[in-house]
Design a protein around this motif. Structure first.
Motif, PDB file in Angstrom:
ATOM      1  N   GLN A  80       0.830  -1.205   0.000  1.00 43.48           N
ATOM      2  CA  GLN A  80       0.000   0.000   0.000  1.00 43.48           C
ATOM      3  C   GLN A  80       0.865   1.256   0.000  1.00 43.48           C
ATOM      4  OE1 GLN A  80      -3.333  -0.387  -0.304  1.00 43.48           O
ATOM      5  NE2 GLN A  80      -2.839  -2.551  -0.428  1.00 43.48           N
ATOM      6  N   TYR A  81       0.878   1.954  -1.125  1.00 46.08           N
ATOM      7  CA  TYR A  81       1.589   3.221  -1.248  1.00 46.08           C
ATOM      8  C   TYR A  81       0.688   4.195  -1.988  1.00 46.08           C
ATOM      9  CZ  TYR A  81       5.361   0.062  -0.206  1.00 46.08           C
ATOM     10  OH  TYR A  81       6.131  -0.899   0.371  1.00 46.08           O
ATOM     11  N   GLU A  82       0.917   5.467  -1.748  1.00 46.79           N
ATOM     12  CA  GLU A  82       0.147   6.488  -2.450  1.00 46.79           C
ATOM     13  C   GLU A  82       0.414   6.447  -3.945  1.00 46.79           C
ATOM     14  OE1 GLU A  82       0.126  10.848  -1.454  1.00 46.79           O
ATOM     15  OE2 GLU A  82      -0.117   9.982   0.546  1.00 46.79           O
ATOM     16  N   VAL A  83       1.680   6.274  -4.323  1.00 46.01           N
ATOM     17  CA  VAL A  83       2.080   6.274  -5.731  1.00 46.01           C
ATOM     18  C   VAL A  83       3.028   5.103  -5.972  1.00 46.01           C
ATOM     19  CG1 VAL A  83       3.317   7.560  -7.522  1.00 46.01           C
ATOM     20  CG2 VAL A  83       1.878   8.787  -5.889  1.00 46.01           C
ATOM     21  N   PHE A  84       2.815   4.413  -7.070  1.00 44.90           N
ATOM     22  CA  PHE A  84       3.728   3.362  -7.538  1.00 44.90           C
ATOM     23  C   PHE A  84       4.344   3.881  -8.837  1.00 44.90           C
ATOM     24  CE2 PHE A  84       5.259  -0.345  -9.636  1.00 44.90           C
ATOM     25  CZ  PHE A  84       5.528  -1.275  -8.645  1.00 44.90           C
ATOM     26  N   ASP A  85       5.619   4.242  -8.795  1.00 44.26           N
ATOM     27  CA  ASP A  85       6.302   4.848  -9.934  1.00 44.26           C
ATOM     28  C   ASP A  85       7.186   3.800 -10.601  1.00 44.26           C
ATOM     29  OD1 ASP A  85       7.837   6.365 -11.703  1.00 44.26           O
ATOM     30  OD2 ASP A  85       7.985   8.062 -10.319  1.00 44.26           O
ATOM     31  N   SER A  86       6.872   3.456 -11.853  1.00 46.42           N
ATOM     32  CA  SER A  86       7.664   2.453 -12.571  1.00 46.42           C
ATOM     33  C   SER A  86       8.891   3.066 -13.244  1.00 46.42           C
ATOM     34  CB  SER A  86       6.807   1.714 -13.593  1.00 46.42           C
ATOM     35  OG  SER A  86       6.321   2.612 -14.562  1.00 46.42           O
ATOM     36  N   LEU A  87       9.079   4.358 -13.062  1.00 41.76           N
ATOM     37  CA  LEU A  87      10.245   5.095 -13.541  1.00 41.76           C
ATOM     38  C   LEU A  87      10.369   5.066 -15.059  1.00 41.76           C
ATOM     39  CD1 LEU A  87      12.642   4.094 -10.638  1.00 41.76           C
ATOM     40  CD2 LEU A  87      11.528   6.294 -10.965  1.00 41.76           C
ATOM     41  N   LEU A  88      11.552   5.360 -15.555  1.00 43.09           N
ATOM     42  CA  LEU A  88      11.783   5.474 -16.993  1.00 43.09           C
ATOM     43  C   LEU A  88      11.669   4.135 -17.705  1.00 43.09           C
ATOM     44  CD1 LEU A  88      14.871   7.856 -16.998  1.00 43.09           C
ATOM     45  CD2 LEU A  88      12.507   8.443 -17.498  1.00 43.09           C
ATOM     46  N   GLY A  89      11.467   4.224 -18.993  1.00 38.61           N
ATOM     47  CA  GLY A  89      11.449   3.015 -19.815  1.00 38.61           C
ATOM     48  C   GLY A  89      10.079   2.758 -20.407  1.00 38.61           C
ATOM     49  N   ASN A  90      10.082   2.167 -21.570  1.00 40.75           N
ATOM     50  CA  ASN A  90       8.814   1.870 -22.234  1.00 40.75           C
ATOM     51  C   ASN A  90       8.629   0.363 -22.412  1.00 40.75           C
ATOM     52  OD1 ASN A  90      10.742   1.427 -24.145  1.00 40.75           O
ATOM     53  ND2 ASN A  90       9.763   2.607 -25.766  1.00 40.75           N
ATOM     54  N   GLU A  91       9.089  -0.400 -21.430  1.00 39.88           N
ATOM     55  CA  GLU A  91       8.925  -1.841 -21.472  1.00 39.88           C
ATOM     56  C   GLU A  91       7.436  -2.185 -21.525  1.00 39.88           C
ATOM     57  OE1 GLU A  91      10.706  -0.203 -19.191  1.00 39.88           O
ATOM     58  OE2 GLU A  91      12.751  -0.979 -19.227  1.00 39.88           O
ATOM     59  N   LYS A  92       7.115  -3.187 -22.319  1.00 37.27           N
ATOM     60  CA  LYS A  92       5.709  -3.543 -22.540  1.00 37.27           C
ATOM     61  C   LYS A  92       4.970  -3.883 -21.258  1.00 37.27           C
ATOM     62  CE  LYS A  92       6.283  -5.239 -27.236  1.00 37.27           C
ATOM     63  NZ  LYS A  92       6.216  -6.384 -28.132  1.00 37.27           N
ATOM     64  N   TYR A  93       5.648  -4.548 -20.323  1.00 36.40           N
ATOM     65  CA  TYR A  93       4.943  -4.979 -19.112  1.00 36.40           C
ATOM     66  C   TYR A  93       4.384  -3.798 -18.331  1.00 36.40           C
ATOM     67  CZ  TYR A  93       9.047  -3.723 -16.306  1.00 36.40           C
ATOM     68  OH  TYR A  93      10.074  -3.051 -15.693  1.00 36.40           O
ATOM     69  N   LYS A  94       4.982  -2.634 -18.437  1.00 34.99           N
ATOM     70  CA  LYS A  94       4.521  -1.472 -17.671  1.00 34.99           C
ATOM     71  C   LYS A  94       3.130  -1.015 -18.100  1.00 34.99           C
ATOM     72  CE  LYS A  94       9.103   0.223 -16.564  1.00 34.99           C
ATOM     73  NZ  LYS A  94      10.058   1.331 -16.685  1.00 34.99           N
ATOM     74  N   PHE A  95       2.773  -1.248 -19.340  1.00 36.46           N
ATOM     75  CA  PHE A  95       1.501  -0.758 -19.856  1.00 36.46           C
ATOM     76  C   PHE A  95       0.296  -1.544 -19.343  1.00 36.46           C
ATOM     77  CE2 PHE A  95       4.727   0.801 -22.721  1.00 36.46           C
ATOM     78  CZ  PHE A  95       4.400   2.142 -22.763  1.00 36.46           C
ATOM     79  N   TYR A  96       0.524  -2.707 -18.714  1.00 35.38           N
ATOM     80  CA  TYR A  96      -0.582  -3.461 -18.118  1.00 35.38           C
ATOM     81  C   TYR A  96      -1.089  -2.791 -16.838  1.00 35.38           C
ATOM     82  CZ  TYR A  96       0.134  -7.309 -21.334  1.00 35.38           C
ATOM     83  OH  TYR A  96       0.222  -8.078 -22.467  1.00 35.38           O
ATOM     84  N   TRP A  97      -0.245  -1.947 -16.232  1.00 35.25           N
ATOM     85  CA  TRP A  97      -0.627  -1.369 -14.955  1.00 35.25           C
ATOM     86  C   TRP A  97      -0.698   0.149 -14.973  1.00 35.25           C
ATOM     87  CZ3 TRP A  97       2.557  -5.695 -15.113  1.00 35.25           C
ATOM     88  CH2 TRP A  97       2.054  -6.821 -14.481  1.00 35.25           C
ATOM     89  N   CYS A  98      -0.409   0.782 -16.074  1.00 32.38           N
ATOM     90  CA  CYS A  98      -0.358   2.251 -16.068  1.00 32.38           C
ATOM     91  C   CYS A  98      -1.754   2.845 -16.101  1.00 32.38           C
ATOM     92  CB  CYS A  98       0.474   2.781 -17.230  1.00 32.38           C
ATOM     93  SG  CYS A  98      -0.282   2.570 -18.843  1.00 32.38           S
ATOM     94  N   ASN A  99      -1.813   4.083 -15.638  1.00 33.45           N
ATOM     95  CA  ASN A  99      -3.080   4.816 -15.699  1.00 33.45           C
ATOM     96  C   ASN A  99      -2.852   6.180 -16.308  1.00 33.45           C
ATOM     97  OD1 ASN A  99      -1.762   6.109 -13.614  1.00 33.45           O
ATOM     98  ND2 ASN A  99      -3.230   5.519 -12.058  1.00 33.45           N
TER      99      ASN A  99
END
Length: 143
Positions: free
Chosen positions: A124-143
């Motif tokens: 539980q965190y206020e913000v989950f920052d996946s930082l730099l990069g355009n790896e495909k897996y990041k797009f499953y969780w982005c808003n």
């Protein structure tokens, strides 16, 4: 037809049902075994990455020790062995997803994504920052 993130993760869970999953989450200490795992699999995957250099490895290890109060080490085990790990930071209720890696010998099984899913859904965190990069897996969780 594209599948939703939930369907994708359900498929991964079914694929990984042979693993006995255990998580060691949110502890600041990075053990030698954990660090060795990170270096081994990061440098295998990214042979020309700076982490392949011993001086860079020493820098990171010293950094993680110096700012230990902000470091989060999250580990996933399969059959008693580390199969995925994430070294990141927690600062002012913001979680920084910084240095994930996994055992690539079973590349298609999704251990890294399972650990990421666990982090996003159970910590539980206020913000989950996946930082730099355009790896495909990041797009499953982005808003």
């Amino acid at each position: 037809m594209a599948i939703t993130a939930k369907e994708y993760m359900r498929n991964l869970v079914e694929k990984l049902n042979y693993l006995t999953q255990k998580y060691d989450e949110g502890h600041p200490e990075v053990s030698d075994k954990e660090w060795d795992f990170v270096v081994k699999y990061k440098t295998e995957r990214y042979k020309d990455a700076p982490l392949a250099q011993k001086k860079v490895q020493n820098f990171y290890k010293e950094l993680f020790n110096d700012i230990q109060q902000y470091v989060m080490s999250d580990v996933m085990f399969a059959d008693g062995e580390i199969c995925a790990i994430h070294l990141g930071f927690l600062y002012k209720e913001k979680f920084y997803y910084y240095m994930p890696t996994f055992d690539q010998s079973d590349n298609g099984s999704g251990q890294g994504l399972m650990l990421l899913n666990h982090l996003i859904n159970n910590l539980q965190y206020e913000v989950f920052d996946s930082l730099l990069g355009n790896e495909k897996y990041k797009f499953y969780w982005c808003n």
